[in-house]
Design a protein around this motif. Structure first.
Motif, PDB file in Angstrom:
ATOM      1  N   GLY A 160      10.215  -4.686  17.088  1.00 55.28           N
ATOM      2  CA  GLY A 160       9.006  -4.030  16.603  1.00 55.28           C
ATOM      3  C   GLY A 160       9.259  -2.626  16.090  1.00 55.28           C
ATOM      4  N   TYR A 161       8.550  -2.269  15.041  1.00 59.33           N
ATOM      5  CA  TYR A 161       8.555  -0.933  14.448  1.00 59.33           C
ATOM      6  C   TYR A 161       9.879  -0.584  13.757  1.00 59.33           C
ATOM      7  CZ  TYR A 161       4.152  -0.433  16.882  1.00 59.33           C
ATOM      8  OH  TYR A 161       2.866  -0.621  17.310  1.00 59.33           O
ATOM      9  N   ARG A 162      10.775  -1.529  13.644  1.00 56.02           N
ATOM     10  CA  ARG A 162      12.046  -1.278  12.953  1.00 56.02           C
ATOM     11  C   ARG A 162      11.874  -1.506  11.463  1.00 56.02           C
ATOM     12  NH1 ARG A 162      17.155  -3.724  16.238  1.00 56.02           N
ATOM     13  NH2 ARG A 162      18.211  -2.594  14.566  1.00 56.02           N
ATOM     14  N   THR A 163      12.443  -0.615  10.672  1.00 55.37           N
ATOM     15  CA  THR A 163      12.421  -0.766   9.223  1.00 55.37           C
ATOM     16  C   THR A 163      13.658  -1.555   8.791  1.00 55.37           C
ATOM     17  OG1 THR A 163      13.693   1.245   8.727  1.00 55.37           O
ATOM     18  CG2 THR A 163      11.313   1.497   9.098  1.00 55.37           C
ATOM     19  N   ASN A 164      13.818  -1.691   7.487  1.00 56.06           N
ATOM     20  CA  ASN A 164      14.996  -2.382   6.956  1.00 56.06           C
ATOM     21  C   ASN A 164      16.265  -1.555   7.087  1.00 56.06           C
ATOM     22  OD1 ASN A 164      13.595  -0.743   4.832  1.00 56.06           O
ATOM     23  ND2 ASN A 164      15.446  -1.245   3.661  1.00 56.06           N
ATOM     24  N   VAL A 165      16.132  -0.271   7.401  1.00 59.00           N
ATOM     25  CA  VAL A 165      17.284   0.630   7.513  1.00 59.00           C
ATOM     26  C   VAL A 165      17.721   0.699   8.975  1.00 59.00           C
ATOM     27  CG1 VAL A 165      18.140   2.975   7.100  1.00 59.00           C
ATOM     28  CG2 VAL A 165      16.434   1.968   5.566  1.00 59.00           C
ATOM     29  N   ASP A 166      19.016   0.543   9.195  1.00 54.56           N
ATOM     30  CA  ASP A 166      19.548   0.535  10.556  1.00 54.56           C
ATOM     31  C   ASP A 166      19.153   1.797  11.312  1.00 54.56           C
ATOM     32  OD1 ASP A 166      21.120  -0.361  12.758  1.00 54.56           O
ATOM     33  OD2 ASP A 166      22.714   1.024  12.128  1.00 54.56           O
ATOM     34  N   LYS A 167      18.684   1.640  12.520  1.00 51.53           N
ATOM     35  CA  LYS A 167      18.283   2.653  13.501  1.00 51.53           C
ATOM     36  C   LYS A 167      17.131   3.552  13.039  1.00 51.53           C
ATOM     37  CE  LYS A 167      21.803   6.342  12.866  1.00 51.53           C
ATOM     38  NZ  LYS A 167      22.936   6.997  13.535  1.00 51.53           N
ATOM     39  N   VAL A 206      12.221   1.844  20.436  1.00 56.62           N
ATOM     40  CA  VAL A 206      13.409   2.686  20.272  1.00 56.62           C
ATOM     41  C   VAL A 206      14.232   2.688  21.556  1.00 56.62           C
ATOM     42  CG1 VAL A 206      14.213   5.057  19.932  1.00 56.62           C
ATOM     43  CG2 VAL A 206      12.358   4.161  18.513  1.00 56.62           C
ATOM     44  N   ASP A 207      13.567   2.806  22.709  1.00 59.41           N
ATOM     45  CA  ASP A 207      14.257   2.805  23.998  1.00 59.41           C
ATOM     46  C   ASP A 207      15.011   1.492  24.205  1.00 59.41           C
ATOM     47  OD1 ASP A 207      14.935   3.864  26.565  1.00 59.41           O
ATOM     48  OD2 ASP A 207      13.295   2.711  27.466  1.00 59.41           O
ATOM     49  N   GLU A 208      14.355   0.398  23.836  1.00 57.38           N
ATOM     50  CA  GLU A 208      14.987  -0.913  23.979  1.00 57.38           C
ATOM     51  C   GLU A 208      16.187  -1.039  23.044  1.00 57.38           C
ATOM     52  OE1 GLU A 208      12.924  -5.079  25.208  1.00 57.38           O
ATOM     53  OE2 GLU A 208      12.183  -4.096  23.392  1.00 57.38           O
ATOM     54  N   TYR A 209      16.068  -0.500  21.849  1.00 59.70           N
ATOM     55  CA  TYR A 209      17.170  -0.512  20.882  1.00 59.70           C
ATOM     56  C   TYR A 209      18.366   0.277  21.413  1.00 59.70           C
ATOM     57  CZ  TYR A 209      19.780   1.174  16.783  1.00 59.70           C
ATOM     58  OH  TYR A 209      20.771   1.526  15.895  1.00 59.70           O
ATOM     59  N   LEU A 210      18.102   1.416  22.025  1.00 55.47           N
ATOM     60  CA  LEU A 210      19.173   2.291  22.500  1.00 55.47           C
ATOM     61  C   LEU A 210      19.800   1.790  23.800  1.00 55.47           C
ATOM     62  CD1 LEU A 210      17.507   5.788  21.873  1.00 55.47           C
ATOM     63  CD2 LEU A 210      19.328   4.711  20.521  1.00 55.47           C
ATOM     64  N   ARG A 239       0.804  -1.223   0.000  1.00 59.39           N
ATOM     65  CA  ARG A 239       0.000   0.000   0.000  1.00 59.39           C
ATOM     66  C   ARG A 239       0.835   1.270   0.000  1.00 59.39           C
ATOM     67  NH1 ARG A 239      -3.761  -0.025   4.862  1.00 59.39           N
ATOM     68  NH2 ARG A 239      -1.880  -0.762   5.909  1.00 59.39           N
ATOM     69  N   GLY A 240       2.160   1.133  -0.024  1.00 61.71           N
ATOM     70  CA  GLY A 240       3.030   2.306  -0.048  1.00 61.71           C
ATOM     71  C   GLY A 240       3.411   2.827   1.320  1.00 61.71           C
ATOM     72  N   ASN A 241       3.092   2.061   2.387  1.00 62.46           N
ATOM     73  CA  ASN A 241       3.465   2.463   3.736  1.00 62.46           C
ATOM     74  C   ASN A 241       4.827   1.869   4.102  1.00 62.46           C
ATOM     75  OD1 ASN A 241       0.828   3.627   4.083  1.00 62.46           O
ATOM     76  ND2 ASN A 241       0.054   1.563   4.475  1.00 62.46           N
ATOM     77  N   ALA A 242       5.449   2.409   5.148  1.00 61.36           N
ATOM     78  CA  ALA A 242       6.715   1.868   5.620  1.00 61.36           C
ATOM     79  C   ALA A 242       6.515   0.431   6.081  1.00 61.36           C
ATOM     80  CB  ALA A 242       7.251   2.714   6.760  1.00 61.36           C
ATOM     81  N   LYS A 243       7.404  -0.439   5.660  1.00 65.31           N
ATOM     82  CA  LYS A 243       7.307  -1.848   6.012  1.00 65.31           C
ATOM     83  C   LYS A 243       8.018  -2.077   7.347  1.00 65.31           C
ATOM     84  CE  LYS A 243       7.697  -6.394   3.814  1.00 65.31           C
ATOM     85  NZ  LYS A 243       8.164  -7.114   2.599  1.00 65.31           N
ATOM     86  N   ALA A 244       7.230  -2.304   8.385  1.00 63.62           N
ATOM     87  CA  ALA A 244       7.779  -2.540   9.724  1.00 63.62           C
ATOM     88  C   ALA A 244       6.730  -3.288  10.531  1.00 63.62           C
ATOM     89  CB  ALA A 244       8.144  -1.221  10.409  1.00 63.62           C
ATOM     90  N   GLY A 245       7.139  -4.282  11.266  1.00 63.45           N
ATOM     91  CA  GLY A 245       6.199  -5.079  12.050  1.00 63.45           C
ATOM     92  C   GLY A 245       5.955  -4.481  13.417  1.00 63.45           C
TER      93      GLY A 245
END
Length: 488
Positions: free
Chosen positions: A441-448, A476-480, A429-435
């Protein structure tokens, strides 16, 4: 449970409206909220169900039976604490959310549901009046930096959560004011923008930085930066300058109407029409505002955006307002045993419809008719569904006078230039692909780089945006930090 027999003794009480003739004179909110004693009676109808379907029906999972009980007992201070534990901005949702929680209310099986939205509205308005909504700065700083792109409900919710976790958060907004589609997509008569302004002040006191007039990525083809942004920041600059980036812009790519006459003067997208009035209400000066004064206005699209166009056109002084909907007219009452606790399809009449509007269902636009380049009329046909397909009804063509047509048929995706600039993969549908799964969760294919809200799920409700912003903040908090105490 506040009162065991409350649901048997008390009827649902709706919030009031100021008279139509009075409210059409301005762009102020006109809903009359529940008084304290009325909210207490309404909260007494809550049955404190063992399995509260209202809680799961609400995308932010508001703890509804608990704050209902607290309102009944007059403990408003703890009621706002409970409400804020799941919802960063109840003054937004208490005004413009369609209340899926009420559709899921157990009383709604065979009676009128508890007025949950009106109770939420009463709690947050009381909290602001009493001075209970105060900044909650973090106890310490993490030294990590986060860029949030887009300042709608998803971006604001994420920014507030991340700032309270101790991160340095900067919100980037391409428009001249903070709020995204909250600011420029919702008319002031539904939600005055002072509600956004005081939340921004609270968030600034919590450490959030806001930068307006900044376009992240590159210009969409055919756009001019001078129209709405002062500067451009590339995706590479943002990735280099921050430890994490959250893309949380709105779905702004409007669905178009490819019929003859589409390029006539007088045919506009709803999002060309609505933001102009909001800007004027804020004190801006505009040249060539799109006005409905004295015109036959036809709004194509039967959703909330179309309803907003109806209300704004009536305040302009339109000669007539007609709203078209492609689908058949839904039933006035849903089949509750069949649909509960899910969101039912039924005829919904908004306050804007009540102000003056003809509604036409099962109708399609075939042609926009003009004279010397200006819109003059619209040709339609009636449609019906046969074997799962929509077909025109023979001999049903009709000509409608129209000097203004507003296209409000929904939004197909976020503006692609932001995602393309970051190299983010898109879904069908043209939206960002992220689960949304707990791990990554919510991470895209691009790092960070993360994505949430309309940017990830497409056009949706404000409550879904807040939910995704909160959940993305935890991701994001968990990633950082490797772990997170933020609620999900």
């Amino acid at each position: 449970m506040g009162k065991i027999t409350g649901f048997l003794e008390y009827e649902r009480l709706e919030e009031g409206y100021r008279p139509v003739a009075e409210r059409l004179k301005n762009y102020k909110e006109f809903v009359i909220g529940l008084a304290d004693d009325e909210a207490k009676v309404q909260s007494a109808r809550c049955m404190d169900c063992g399995t509260p379907f209202c809680n799961s029906g609400c995308p932010v999972n508001n703890i509804i039976p608990d704050f209902n009980d607290l309102v009944f007992r007059g403990d408003w201070r703890n009621a706002i604490t409970v409400l804020h534990s799941t919802n960063n901005f109840p003054e937004f949702t208490g005004r413009v959310c369609p209340a899926p929680c009420e559709a899921a209310c157990t009383l709604n099986v065979n009676d009128d549901p508890v007025g949950i939205k009106s109770i939420e509205h009463a709690i947050i308005d009381r909290a602001w009046a009493e001075g209970w909504v105060v900044p909650q700065p973090p106890k310490g700083k993490t030294g990590k930096t986060v860029a949030v792109v887009g300042s709608g409900p998803a971006g604001l919710a994420a920014a507030q959560q991340l700032a309270r976790a101790g991160h340095e958060v900067t919100v980037f907004e391409k428009n001249d004011r903070i709020g995204g589609l909250l600011r420029y997509g919702i008319p002031d008569f539904k939600m005055e923008k002072s509600h956004i302004d005081r939340r921004v002040e609270q968030m600034q006191a919590e450490g959030v930085r806001f930068r307006t007039g900044v376009l992240v990525g590159h210009l969409p083809e055919g756009s001019k930066v001078t129209n709405w942004a002062k500067e451009i920041i590339s995706a590479d600059e943002l990735k280099a300058g921050f430890d994490a980036v959250l893309l949380s812009g709105g779905a702004e790519q409007s669905r178009d109407l490819p019929v003859p006459g589409r390029d006539l003067d007088g045919v506009h997208f709803a999002m060309e029409f609505l933001p102009q009035q909001n800007k004027l209400n804020a004190g801006d000066k505009l040249k060539g505002q799109l006005r409905a004064d004295g015109k036959h206005v036809i709004v194509i699209g039967g959703g909330d955006t179309g309803s907003d166009c109806v209300g704004t056109s009536n305040r302009h002084g339109a000669k007539s307002v007609t709203q078209f909907e492609l689908m058949p007219q839904p039933p006035e009452e849903e089949n509750r045993p069949l649909t509960w606790p899910y969101w039912p399809i039924k005829l919904r009449t908004s306050s804007s419809h009540e102000e003056g509007c003809e509604r036409e269902f099962a109708i399609t636009t075939k042609e926009l008719v003009g004279e010397k380049g200006k819109l003059k009329a619209l040709k339609t046909a009636r449609v019906e569904w046969q074997n799962g397909k929509m077909v025109e009804v023979p001999g049903s063509e009709q000509i409608w006078p129209a000097e203004m047509v507003l296209l409000a048929m929904g939004f197909v995706s976020p503006v692609g230039s932001v995602l393309e600039a970051f190299g983010v993969d898109k879904d069908a549908r043209g939206n960002a692909k992220a689960g949304t799964e707990l791990l990554d969760g919510y991470r895209t294919n691009v790092d960070k780089v993360f994505a949430a809200g309309d940017m990830r799920r497409g056009q949706s409700l404000i409550v879904w945006a807040i939910r995704e912003g909160r959940q993305a903040a935890r991701a994001v908090d968990e990633y950082l930090m490797g772990a997170s105490d933020l609620p999900r």
